[in-house]
Motif scaffolding. Structure first.
Motif, PDB file in Angstrom:
ATOM      1  N   ASN A 118       0.850  -1.186   0.000  1.00 16.71           N
ATOM      2  CA  ASN A 118       0.000   0.000   0.000  1.00 16.71           C
ATOM      3  C   ASN A 118       0.889   1.240   0.000  1.00 16.71           C
ATOM      4  O   ASN A 118       0.838   2.069   0.908  1.00 16.71           O
ATOM      5  CB  ASN A 118      -0.935  -0.002   1.221  1.00 16.71           C
ATOM      6  CG  ASN A 118      -1.941   1.136   1.173  1.00 16.71           C
ATOM      7  OD1 ASN A 118      -2.248   1.662   0.100  1.00 16.71           O
ATOM      8  ND2 ASN A 118      -2.453   1.523   2.324  1.00 16.71           N
ATOM      9  N   GLU A 132       1.419  -4.020   4.634  1.00 21.25           N
ATOM     10  CA  GLU A 132       0.406  -4.151   5.667  1.00 21.25           C
ATOM     11  C   GLU A 132      -0.112  -5.583   5.770  1.00 21.25           C
ATOM     12  O   GLU A 132       0.036  -6.395   4.848  1.00 21.25           O
ATOM     13  CB  GLU A 132      -0.763  -3.204   5.368  1.00 21.25           C
ATOM     14  CG  GLU A 132      -0.336  -1.740   5.272  1.00 21.25           C
ATOM     15  CD  GLU A 132      -1.454  -0.817   4.837  1.00 21.25           C
ATOM     16  OE1 GLU A 132      -1.276   0.412   4.933  1.00 21.25           O
ATOM     17  OE2 GLU A 132      -2.514  -1.323   4.389  1.00 21.25           O
ATOM     18  N   ARG A 134      -3.641  -7.589   6.207  1.00 23.21           N
ATOM     19  CA  ARG A 134      -5.071  -7.356   6.021  1.00 23.21           C
ATOM     20  C   ARG A 134      -5.843  -8.678   6.108  1.00 23.21           C
ATOM     21  O   ARG A 134      -5.318  -9.732   5.753  1.00 23.21           O
ATOM     22  CB  ARG A 134      -5.347  -6.672   4.685  1.00 23.21           C
ATOM     23  CG  ARG A 134      -4.719  -5.283   4.584  1.00 23.21           C
ATOM     24  CD  ARG A 134      -5.174  -4.540   3.362  1.00 23.21           C
ATOM     25  NE  ARG A 134      -4.656  -3.180   3.319  1.00 23.21           N
ATOM     26  CZ  ARG A 134      -5.002  -2.273   2.414  1.00 23.21           C
ATOM     27  NH1 ARG A 134      -5.873  -2.584   1.473  1.00 23.21           N
ATOM     28  NH2 ARG A 134      -4.472  -1.050   2.448  1.00 23.21           N
ATOM     29  N   SER A 162      -8.492  -7.787  -9.627  1.00 25.29           N
ATOM     30  CA  SER A 162      -8.880  -7.174  -8.364  1.00 25.29           C
ATOM     31  C   SER A 162     -10.126  -7.864  -7.833  1.00 25.29           C
ATOM     32  O   SER A 162     -11.132  -7.974  -8.534  1.00 25.29           O
ATOM     33  CB  SER A 162      -9.147  -5.685  -8.561  1.00 25.29           C
ATOM     34  OG  SER A 162      -9.540  -5.081  -7.342  1.00 25.29           O
ATOM     35  N   LYS A 169     -14.081  -4.143   1.052  1.00 26.40           N
ATOM     36  CA  LYS A 169     -12.646  -4.390   0.928  1.00 26.40           C
ATOM     37  C   LYS A 169     -12.308  -4.856  -0.490  1.00 26.40           C
ATOM     38  O   LYS A 169     -13.126  -5.483  -1.164  1.00 26.40           O
ATOM     39  CB  LYS A 169     -12.190  -5.455   1.930  1.00 26.40           C
ATOM     40  CG  LYS A 169     -12.304  -5.027   3.387  1.00 26.40           C
ATOM     41  CD  LYS A 169     -11.819  -6.128   4.319  1.00 26.40           C
ATOM     42  CE  LYS A 169     -11.893  -5.696   5.777  1.00 26.40           C
ATOM     43  NZ  LYS A 169     -11.434  -6.757   6.707  1.00 26.40           N
ATOM     44  N   ARG A 170     -11.105  -4.529  -0.920  1.00 27.92           N
ATOM     45  CA  ARG A 170     -10.608  -4.983  -2.217  1.00 27.92           C
ATOM     46  C   ARG A 170      -9.131  -5.337  -2.090  1.00 27.92           C
ATOM     47  O   ARG A 170      -8.409  -4.740  -1.291  1.00 27.92           O
ATOM     48  CB  ARG A 170     -10.780  -3.910  -3.293  1.00 27.92           C
ATOM     49  CG  ARG A 170     -12.225  -3.580  -3.631  1.00 27.92           C
ATOM     50  CD  ARG A 170     -12.329  -2.619  -4.789  1.00 27.92           C
ATOM     51  NE  ARG A 170     -13.708  -2.222  -5.028  1.00 27.92           N
ATOM     52  CZ  ARG A 170     -14.577  -2.912  -5.775  1.00 27.92           C
ATOM     53  NH1 ARG A 170     -14.155  -4.025  -6.380  1.00 27.92           N
ATOM     54  NH2 ARG A 170     -15.819  -2.495  -5.944  1.00 27.92           N
ATOM     55  N   VAL A 171      -8.690  -6.271  -2.918  1.00 27.27           N
ATOM     56  CA  VAL A 171      -7.269  -6.591  -2.999  1.00 27.27           C
ATOM     57  C   VAL A 171      -6.954  -6.983  -4.440  1.00 27.27           C
ATOM     58  O   VAL A 171      -7.747  -7.665  -5.098  1.00 27.27           O
ATOM     59  CB  VAL A 171      -6.872  -7.720  -2.020  1.00 27.27           C
ATOM     60  CG1 VAL A 171      -7.573  -9.039  -2.358  1.00 27.27           C
ATOM     61  CG2 VAL A 171      -5.350  -7.912  -2.001  1.00 27.27           C
ATOM     62  N   ASP A 203      -3.167  -2.820  -2.495  1.00 26.08           N
ATOM     63  CA  ASP A 203      -4.318  -1.937  -2.469  1.00 26.08           C
ATOM     64  C   ASP A 203      -4.479  -1.302  -3.846  1.00 26.08           C
ATOM     65  O   ASP A 203      -3.494  -1.028  -4.534  1.00 26.08           O
ATOM     66  CB  ASP A 203      -4.081  -0.853  -1.403  1.00 26.08           C
ATOM     67  CG  ASP A 203      -5.306   0.003  -1.161  1.00 26.08           C
ATOM     68  OD1 ASP A 203      -5.590   0.881  -1.998  1.00 26.08           O
ATOM     69  OD2 ASP A 203      -5.959  -0.182  -0.111  1.00 26.08           O
ATOM     70  N   GLU A 204      -5.718  -1.050  -4.253  1.00 24.73           N
ATOM     71  CA  GLU A 204      -5.941  -0.455  -5.577  1.00 24.73           C
ATOM     72  C   GLU A 204      -5.337   0.938  -5.687  1.00 24.73           C
ATOM     73  O   GLU A 204      -4.863   1.338  -6.759  1.00 24.73           O
ATOM     74  CB  GLU A 204      -7.442  -0.392  -5.885  1.00 24.73           C
ATOM     75  CG  GLU A 204      -8.038  -1.743  -6.218  1.00 24.73           C
ATOM     76  CD  GLU A 204      -9.416  -1.645  -6.817  1.00 24.73           C
ATOM     77  OE1 GLU A 204      -9.837  -2.618  -7.486  1.00 24.73           O
ATOM     78  OE2 GLU A 204     -10.084  -0.613  -6.620  1.00 24.73           O
ATOM     79  N   ARG A 205      -5.331   1.705  -4.593  1.00 20.06           N
ATOM     80  CA  ARG A 205      -4.768   3.062  -4.657  1.00 20.06           C
ATOM     81  C   ARG A 205      -3.262   3.028  -4.840  1.00 20.06           C
ATOM     82  O   ARG A 205      -2.651   4.053  -5.171  1.00 20.06           O
ATOM     83  CB  ARG A 205      -5.136   3.857  -3.407  1.00 20.06           C
ATOM     84  CG  ARG A 205      -6.595   4.276  -3.374  1.00 20.06           C
ATOM     85  CD  ARG A 205      -6.856   5.267  -2.264  1.00 20.06           C
ATOM     86  NE  ARG A 205      -6.595   4.687  -0.951  1.00 20.06           N
ATOM     87  CZ  ARG A 205      -6.575   5.390   0.175  1.00 20.06           C
ATOM     88  NH1 ARG A 205      -6.774   6.698   0.155  1.00 20.06           N
ATOM     89  NH2 ARG A 205      -6.352   4.789   1.330  1.00 20.06           N
ATOM     90  N   ASP A 206      -2.671   1.866  -4.634  1.00 18.00           N
ATOM     91  CA  ASP A 206      -1.248   1.679  -4.929  1.00 18.00           C
ATOM     92  C   ASP A 206      -1.083   1.174  -6.353  1.00 18.00           C
ATOM     93  O   ASP A 206      -0.661   1.899  -7.256  1.00 18.00           O
ATOM     94  CB  ASP A 206      -0.662   0.690  -3.921  1.00 18.00           C
ATOM     95  CG  ASP A 206       0.762   0.245  -4.250  1.00 18.00           C
ATOM     96  OD1 ASP A 206       1.164   0.244  -5.439  1.00 18.00           O
ATOM     97  OD2 ASP A 206       1.487  -0.140  -3.331  1.00 18.00           O
ATOM     98  N   SER A 325     -11.499   3.588  -5.468  1.00 14.36           N
ATOM     99  CA  SER A 325     -12.008   2.374  -6.110  1.00 14.36           C
ATOM    100  C   SER A 325     -13.417   2.562  -6.642  1.00 14.36           C
ATOM    101  O   SER A 325     -13.766   2.048  -7.714  1.00 14.36           O
ATOM    102  CB  SER A 325     -11.976   1.212  -5.114  1.00 14.36           C
ATOM    103  OG  SER A 325     -10.641   0.872  -4.792  1.00 14.36           O
TER     104      SER A 325
END
Length: 341
Positions: A118, A132, A134, A162, A169-171, A203-206, A325
């Motif tokens: 992340n 992290e 999770r 994804s 939650k998402r991964v 993480d999607e924001r990464d 997301s």
């Protein structure tokens, strides 16, 4: 001299030419020692190959199939033997974004993932690393999205999947090259044991935002049409691949072992009849392949899914927003409930 001897020698000459080219690249990427030594070894190899090639074509002179050609093939056997001794490893001075390996723990439907990436990316070289732990509940697993990120023309894309859960939650899972510190990616190097493979959970924001917002890649998102009972198998398939890479390191291969082939391999565990297709190699067309197999949101044409799946502008507008997301999925069939056929 019989005609078939000419054909045989021409065929062997072409083999020598191909083997010479392959050996040159293999030595260029993996020959140990300082640059002068490496260049010297490559030069000797090329000279030997050229001599063998010329000797094989000198049919009229009646040169027998020994001498330079025989010497080249002996050298080729030694080269291949050396090549087989080069083994992948998990213990190197890795680049920061692939420094950690995914570690998973499964307890019934509860999954704990250690080393979920992340990072906060500002530029490709300016970032804040974060790894992290999770937790996810597989009973709440409800969706999977295919993401294609184009970095080298329309035929080549990086493939990510994804997974979404009912609790929000998402991964994202992605097979990545495992670069060493200071190493740059090379598609050619990916054929010559230049990179190990690693499976990154992020993480999607990464992992999505770094491609769309930081690297400027063109990125598309498609909802996969996977039956609920199969979603868990696909998710667990990624965890199994991560465990395999942890216990037995493997090379990343640009053609045969990359980010797209793992998606196909896992899908085939669920649907063994999936056909081989050139679009598995030309990964930029993989979404079209998935569509033809009924693997994307039904009720839309592929052109519609492709157009609405481009989320670059939405990602740029979202920035590092907590609802990144949700915002990148606006208008995406299957992900946005307001979009209907």
């Amino acid at each position: 001299m019989a005609w078939y001897v000419y054909v045989l020698r021409a065929f062997l000459a072409l083999l020598v030419l191909g083997a010479c080219a392959w050996g040159s690249m293999a030595l260029a990427y993996r020959c140990p020692g300082p640059a002068p030594v490496r260049y010297g070894v490559i030069s000797l190899w090329v000279l030997l190959g050229i001599a063998a090639f010329i000797a094989l074509l000198r049919v009229r002179a009646g040169v027998p199939l020994r001498g330079w050609p025989l010497g080249f093939w002996v050298a080729m056997i030694l080269l291949v033997g050396w090549w087989q001794t080069i083994r992948p490893s998990n213990d190197r001075d890795w680049a920061a974004d692939v420094a950690q390996r995914l570690d998973s723990r499964l307890d019934g439907s509860h999954v704990t993932l250690h080393n979920v990436r992340n990072f906060e990316w500002r530029t490709e070289t300016d970032f804040t690393p974060r790894w992290e732990t999770r937790d996810y509940d597989l009973d709440k697993l409800v969706s999977a999205d295919l993401v294609l990120s184009y970095w080298m023309g329309p035929a080549i894309a990086h493939t990510l999947v994804s997974f979404g859960f009912a609790d929000g939650k998402r991964v994202v899972f992605s097979i990545e090259i495992r670069k060493k510190q200071g190493q740059k990616f090379s598609a050619i190097g990916g054929f010559f044991k230049d990179f190990e493979a690693t499976l990154v959970a992020a993480d999607e924001r990464d992992i999505l935002r770094v491609r769309s917002n930081v690297r400027g890649e063109t990125t598309y998102l498609y909802r996969l049409n996977i039956p609920p009972q199969a979603l868990r198998q696909v998710f667990l398939g990624y965890l199994e691949r991560a465990r395999e890479l942890d216990s037995e390191p493997a090379w990343y291969n640009t053609l045969t072992s990359n980010c797209t082939t793992i998606v196909f391999e896992i899908a085939r565990l669920i649907a063994p009849g999936l056909p081989l297709d050139y679009r598995l190699l030309l990964s930029g067309y993989f979404a079209e392949y998935a569509y033809d197999q009924g693997g994307l949101t039904p009720g839309f044409t592929y052109a519609q899914l492709h157009e609405r799946g481009d989320f670059v502008q939405r990602a740029l507008a979202a920035g590092d927003s907590p609802d990144f997301s949700t915002r990148i999925r606006e208008g995406v069939p299957g992900d946005d409930p307001k979009v209907t056929p």
